[in-house]
Design an enzyme around this catalytic site. Sequence first.
Site, PDB file in Angstrom:
ATOM      1  N   LYS A 130       0.840  -1.206   0.000  1.00 47.63           N
ATOM      2  CA  LYS A 130       0.000   0.000   0.000  1.00 47.63           C
ATOM      3  C   LYS A 130       0.878   1.261   0.000  1.00 47.63           C
ATOM      4  O   LYS A 130       2.087   1.176   0.279  1.00 47.63           O
ATOM      5  CB  LYS A 130      -0.908  -0.024   1.237  1.00 47.63           C
ATOM      6  CG  LYS A 130      -0.157  -0.080   2.561  1.00 47.63           C
ATOM      7  CD  LYS A 130      -1.078  -0.448   3.730  1.00 47.63           C
ATOM      8  CE  LYS A 130      -0.306  -0.504   5.029  1.00 47.63           C
ATOM      9  NZ  LYS A 130      -1.127  -1.028   6.137  1.00 47.63           N
TER      10      LYS A 130
ATOM     11  N   MET B 113      10.931  24.512   3.415  1.00 45.35           N
ATOM     12  CA  MET B 113      10.213  23.654   2.464  1.00 45.35           C
ATOM     13  C   MET B 113      11.177  22.903   1.540  1.00 45.35           C
ATOM     14  O   MET B 113      10.986  21.726   1.237  1.00 45.35           O
ATOM     15  CB  MET B 113       9.259  24.494   1.604  1.00 45.35           C
ATOM     16  CG  MET B 113       8.388  23.654   0.695  1.00 45.35           C
ATOM     17  SD  MET B 113       7.351  24.625  -0.410  1.00 45.35           S
ATOM     18  CE  MET B 113       6.233  25.405   0.726  1.00 45.35           C
TER      19      MET B 113
ATOM     20  N   TYR C  56      14.345  30.371   9.149  1.00 44.47           N
ATOM     21  CA  TYR C  56      13.064  30.979   9.546  1.00 44.47           C
ATOM     22  C   TYR C  56      12.976  31.070  11.061  1.00 44.47           C
ATOM     23  O   TYR C  56      13.351  30.133  11.772  1.00 44.47           O
ATOM     24  CB  TYR C  56      11.901  30.135   9.039  1.00 44.47           C
ATOM     25  CG  TYR C  56      11.590  30.337   7.573  1.00 44.47           C
ATOM     26  CD1 TYR C  56      11.188  31.582   7.090  1.00 44.47           C
ATOM     27  CD2 TYR C  56      11.679  29.273   6.688  1.00 44.47           C
ATOM     28  CE1 TYR C  56      10.889  31.761   5.743  1.00 44.47           C
ATOM     29  CE2 TYR C  56      11.376  29.435   5.347  1.00 44.47           C
ATOM     30  CZ  TYR C  56      10.984  30.685   4.878  1.00 44.47           C
ATOM     31  OH  TYR C  56      10.683  30.848   3.555  1.00 44.47           O
TER      32      TYR C  56
HETATM   33  C1  LIG Z   1      -0.309  -2.036   6.752  1.00 44.42           C
HETATM   34  C2  LIG Z   1      -0.894  -3.352   7.106  1.00 44.42           C
HETATM   35  C3  LIG Z   1      -0.089  -4.510   7.109  1.00 44.42           C
HETATM   36  C4  LIG Z   1       1.418  -4.464   6.978  1.00 44.42           C
HETATM   37  O1  LIG Z   1       1.920  -4.053   8.218  1.00 44.42           O
HETATM   38  P1  LIG Z   1       3.511  -3.909   8.517  1.00 44.42           P
HETATM   39  O2  LIG Z   1       3.555  -3.561   9.951  1.00 44.42           O
HETATM   40  O3  LIG Z   1       3.980  -2.801   7.639  1.00 44.42           O
HETATM   41  O4  LIG Z   1       4.131  -5.196   8.188  1.00 44.42           O
HETATM   42  C5  LIG Z   1      -0.722  -5.733   7.303  1.00 44.42           C
HETATM   43  N1  LIG Z   1      -2.053  -5.808   7.530  1.00 44.42           N
HETATM   44  C6  LIG Z   1      -2.850  -4.713   7.575  1.00 44.42           C
HETATM   45  C7  LIG Z   1      -4.297  -4.859   7.830  1.00 44.42           C
HETATM   46  C8  LIG Z   1      -2.293  -3.449   7.374  1.00 44.42           C
HETATM   47  O5  LIG Z   1      -3.078  -2.355   7.447  1.00 44.42           O
END
Ligand SMILES: *Cc1c(COP(=O)(O)O)cnc(C)c1O
Length: 389
Positions: free
Chosen positions: A42, A322, A273
Amino acid sequence: MNGQTEPVFPGATLEIDLGALARNYQRLRNGLNSALCGATVKADAYGLGLDRVAPILWSEGCRHFFVATPAEGVKLRRILPDAEIHIFNGVPRGYEHVAHEHRLIPVLNTLGAVDGWADFCTARGGGGAPATLHFDSGMNRLGLSPDDVAELVAKPARATFPISCIMSHLACADVPDAAMNREQLDRFNEQAEAYIAARTKTYPALPRPMLSLANSAGVLNGPEYHFDLVRPGIALYGGNPFTDRTNPMQNVIRLRGRILQIRNLIATERVGYGATWQATGPARIATVDVGYADGYLRAFGEDRGHAVINGHKVPVVGRVSMDSHALDITALPLDACAEGADVDLLGGPVALDEAIKATGLSGYELLTLLGRRYNRVYKDSEGQPSGVS
Ligand SMILES: *Cc1c(COP(=O)(O)O)cnc(C)c1O
């Protein structure tokens, strides 16, 4: 498009070691007995580039992929035509057919989603399309509650479509000794067994779903967490799956910035800044071409983060801007660096764990925040650059 490639200028560079990624996958997979090793990709493979990461995992034998949104699933489908792709956040009601067109497997987190998928399958006819069920075993974020699961156990007819996988998610896997891990494990076992027993009794011909509980830390926490399919994310990308132990994984990223300018200051002169940093004597400041728009957040500023220049550790001073930040290089020999030199900011000699400690950010945040305007260099398994983008 006129066929010309964009010019590549010297500047901040994010190097991604695909060989290390492959070795991290192998390491997790080799720790499994019979379970399959899936991968969570993801958020653009945690910021490292889905189009480069997914084919490496596929070539290592990974066939089960997890993304968060249906749009990510569609993108992954174009990269991997034959992968099994699960969508953690599910698919909005009314969009089931769009997801199915791309052969995505929604994770059904609510009874409404179960009914929506059942309706879609009925309307479509045939044997139904596969989905994954998420049983919440105690995290209270997403998934079917214990009452929802009891409802499905009582009425297996609510989900007669093929179930690819029954999953749950651990809240505290990053702390292996947390009592909650065992509680969730026990609850998941109970829920899954009760549901599968009820389903098989009513529909003996339906195949048995796979079970999946473990994220990265879950994989490393012991075989009882593995079930049929594991779905690590952060560990593949070299992040530390644990919060209370050293990182067992290989580093994958190396972020280097470039010194835009070196300035000589006299005592009392200020930097950045808010003019928050003030020289107490003659000082040398290097301005580096990486700022918060690149994911190098203000959390690194004000002496918290550090960079490494030719083996010398130097602090980030003043506020991060930035597009740049300032390093105090006063302590360095004059010939240690010059304008145009590279400095290590993250990965390589600046361990992710150190950056986590300094900034209070998690490894997940550091990776997924990595910006889009770096020169990206992907190193293949032999360590050779395999493309600049
Ligand atoms: C993001 C996620 C994972 C992977 O988790 P890691 O800690 O990055 O290995 C697995 N299952 C679900 C439901 C997640 O949201």
